[in-house]
Write a protein that holds these residues in place. Structure first.
Motif, PDB file in Angstrom:
ATOM      1  N   PHE A 117      25.914  62.482  64.902  1.00 15.57           N
ATOM      2  CA  PHE A 117      27.257  62.735  65.429  1.00 15.57           C
ATOM      3  C   PHE A 117      28.149  61.516  65.222  1.00 15.57           C
ATOM      4  N   ALA A 118      29.282  61.712  64.553  1.00 17.16           N
ATOM      5  CA  ALA A 118      30.197  60.601  64.271  1.00 17.16           C
ATOM      6  C   ALA A 118      31.655  61.026  64.342  1.00 17.16           C
ATOM      7  N   ALA A 119      31.941  62.103  65.081  1.00 17.99           N
ATOM      8  CA  ALA A 119      33.290  62.662  65.072  1.00 17.99           C
ATOM      9  C   ALA A 119      34.171  62.202  66.236  1.00 17.99           C
ATOM     10  N   GLY A 120      33.592  61.568  67.252  1.00 11.89           N
ATOM     11  CA  GLY A 120      34.329  61.300  68.486  1.00 11.89           C
ATOM     12  C   GLY A 120      35.429  60.266  68.368  1.00 11.89           C
ATOM     13  N   PHE A 121      36.294  60.247  69.370  1.00 13.22           N
ATOM     14  CA  PHE A 121      37.438  59.330  69.392  1.00 13.22           C
ATOM     15  C   PHE A 121      37.070  57.914  69.815  1.00 13.22           C
ATOM     16  N   GLY A 122      35.957  57.747  70.501  1.00 14.55           N
ATOM     17  CA  GLY A 122      35.550  56.405  70.919  1.00 14.55           C
ATOM     18  C   GLY A 122      36.516  55.759  71.886  1.00 14.55           C
ATOM     19  N   THR A 123      37.082  56.538  72.804  1.00 10.92           N
ATOM     20  CA  THR A 123      38.129  56.020  73.690  1.00 10.92           C
ATOM     21  C   THR A 123      37.631  54.908  74.612  1.00 10.92           C
ATOM     22  N   ARG A 124      36.351  54.914  74.956  1.00  9.48           N
ATOM     23  CA  ARG A 124      35.836  53.863  75.848  1.00  9.48           C
ATOM     24  C   ARG A 124      35.822  52.492  75.167  1.00  9.48           C
ATOM     25  N   MET A 125      35.951  52.475  73.850  1.00 10.01           N
ATOM     26  CA  MET A 125      35.985  51.211  73.116  1.00 10.01           C
ATOM     27  C   MET A 125      37.363  50.545  73.160  1.00 10.01           C
ATOM     28  N   GLY A 126      38.344  51.221  73.728  1.00 14.02           N
ATOM     29  CA  GLY A 126      39.672  50.625  73.875  1.00 14.02           C
ATOM     30  C   GLY A 126      40.311  50.262  72.552  1.00 14.02           C
ATOM     31  N   ALA A 127      40.791  49.031  72.444  1.00 16.97           N
ATOM     32  CA  ALA A 127      41.533  48.596  71.259  1.00 16.97           C
ATOM     33  C   ALA A 127      40.675  48.588  69.999  1.00 16.97           C
ATOM     34  N   LEU A 128      39.367  48.498  70.139  1.00 19.06           N
ATOM     35  CA  LEU A 128      38.488  48.428  68.967  1.00 19.06           C
ATOM     36  C   LEU A 128      38.562  49.682  68.110  1.00 19.06           C
ATOM     37  N   THR A 129      38.895  50.820  68.726  1.00 24.27           N
ATOM     38  CA  THR A 129      38.943  52.061  67.958  1.00 24.27           C
ATOM     39  C   THR A 129      40.374  52.535  67.700  1.00 24.27           C
ATOM     40  N   LYS A 130      41.334  51.629  67.829  1.00 22.94           N
ATOM     41  CA  LYS A 130      42.714  51.977  67.484  1.00 22.94           C
ATOM     42  C   LYS A 130      42.887  52.131  65.980  1.00 22.94           C
ATOM     43  N   SER A 131      42.087  51.409  65.209  1.00 23.64           N
ATOM     44  CA  SER A 131      42.256  51.443  63.762  1.00 23.64           C
ATOM     45  C   SER A 131      40.956  51.750  63.016  1.00 23.64           C
ATOM     46  N   MET A 132      39.878  51.990  63.736  1.00 22.63           N
ATOM     47  CA  MET A 132      38.627  52.360  63.075  1.00 22.63           C
ATOM     48  C   MET A 132      37.817  53.262  63.991  1.00 22.63           C
ATOM     49  N   PRO A 133      36.953  54.102  63.428  1.00 26.91           N
ATOM     50  CA  PRO A 133      36.102  54.955  64.261  1.00 26.91           C
ATOM     51  C   PRO A 133      34.955  54.148  64.854  1.00 26.91           C
ATOM     52  N   GLY A 151      28.705  52.289  73.862  1.00 27.35           N
ATOM     53  CA  GLY A 151      29.858  53.162  74.050  1.00 27.35           C
ATOM     54  C   GLY A 151      31.095  52.427  74.511  1.00 27.35           C
ATOM     55  N   ASN A 152      30.953  51.156  74.905  1.00 25.25           N
ATOM     56  CA  ASN A 152      32.099  50.361  75.325  1.00 25.25           C
ATOM     57  C   ASN A 152      31.916  48.940  74.785  1.00 25.25           C
ATOM     58  N   PRO A 153      32.959  48.110  74.802  1.00 22.10           N
ATOM     59  CA  PRO A 153      32.855  46.771  74.195  1.00 22.10           C
ATOM     60  C   PRO A 153      31.722  45.918  74.751  1.00 22.10           C
ATOM     61  N   ALA A 154      31.439  46.023  76.047  1.00 26.89           N
ATOM     62  CA  ALA A 154      30.363  45.218  76.625  1.00 26.89           C
ATOM     63  C   ALA A 154      29.015  45.541  76.007  1.00 26.89           C
ATOM     64  N   GLY A 155      28.862  46.760  75.518  1.00 28.90           N
ATOM     65  CA  GLY A 155      27.600  47.158  74.922  1.00 28.90           C
ATOM     66  C   GLY A 155      27.280  46.428  73.632  1.00 28.90           C
TER      67      GLY A 155
END
Length: 222
Positions: free
Chosen positions: A3-19, A208-212
């Protein structure tokens, strides 16, 4: 299926320009960690679903023996995404993995394959005690009985589902909705005693988040 389709919203700014699957952890993108596990397990056909920044993932994986399942109009969730990709997978039974975790220890897919018993199982999930997982902020997911059958849990201390499983494609195809979670498949199979779990022999970190990211990079042998 990865699975690689998600928005990754918990990653915050990290997923503004990349999946999220392309976020680097320990020197390589998350999806490469998942694909390395599949390759080491001898998987012959791999399907990756795409939506958010999907073209970037497709470009990153260009030249590899991977089939892409595009969810162009909407994200179909885990169950719907797998159901939509069944014709590409063309198999009675498939491995399913999330792409937002890092593993250590024994290969998760080989563990699942060794324990798989299609005569009594329709799905087999890989789990780990809640106290042993990294990066996971929620409660546990399932309880195991003495035979390995799973039931839903509602306690913090229950084992956590690690995002890797084997599932028969027939039980996914039987779902009537277009967009749905694989949780519906699990609940259906739990109700007839054909959903099982087993414990991973190794470590696991939810990225799932930057701390991870830092937690995963601190794991031994990543």
């Amino acid at each position: 299926m990865i699975f690689a389709a998600g928005f990754g919203t918990r990653m915050g700014a990290l997923t503004k320009s990349m999946p999220k699957p392309l976020i680097p952890v320990a020197g390589k993108p998350l999806i490469d960690h998942a694909l390395a596990i599949a390759d080491a397990a001898g998987v012959q056909k791999t399907v990756v679903n795409l939506h958010y920044f999907g073209a970037k993932i497709e470009a990153h994986l260009a030249g590899r023996n991977i089939t892409f399942a595009w969810e162009k109009d909407q994200i179909l969730e885990t169950g719907g995404g797998l159901k939509a990709a069944l014709s590409l997978l063309d198999a009675d039974t498939v491995f399913v993995m999330n792409s937002d975790a890092v593993w250590t220890g024994k290969n998760p897919l080989l563990q699942l394959r060794a324990a798989w018993d299609p005569d009594k199982m329709d799905t087999l999930l890989l789990l780990l005690p809640r106290a042993d997982v990294l990066g996971h902020t929620g409660a546990g997911d399932f309880l195991l009985d003495e035979d390995g059958r799973i039931s839903r849990a509602h306690g913090v201390s229950a084992p956590v589902y690690l995002g890797a499983q084997i599932v028969k494609t027939s039980v996914v195809a039987a779902m009537t909705d277009h967009v749905f979670s694989l949780g519906r498949v699990w609940d259906d199979r739990i109700s007839v005693g054909r959903a099982f779990g087993m414990m991973h022999q190794g470590g696991w970190c939810d990225v799932g988040n930057p701390a991870g990211i830092e937690l995963a990079e601190g794991m031994k042998d990543v």
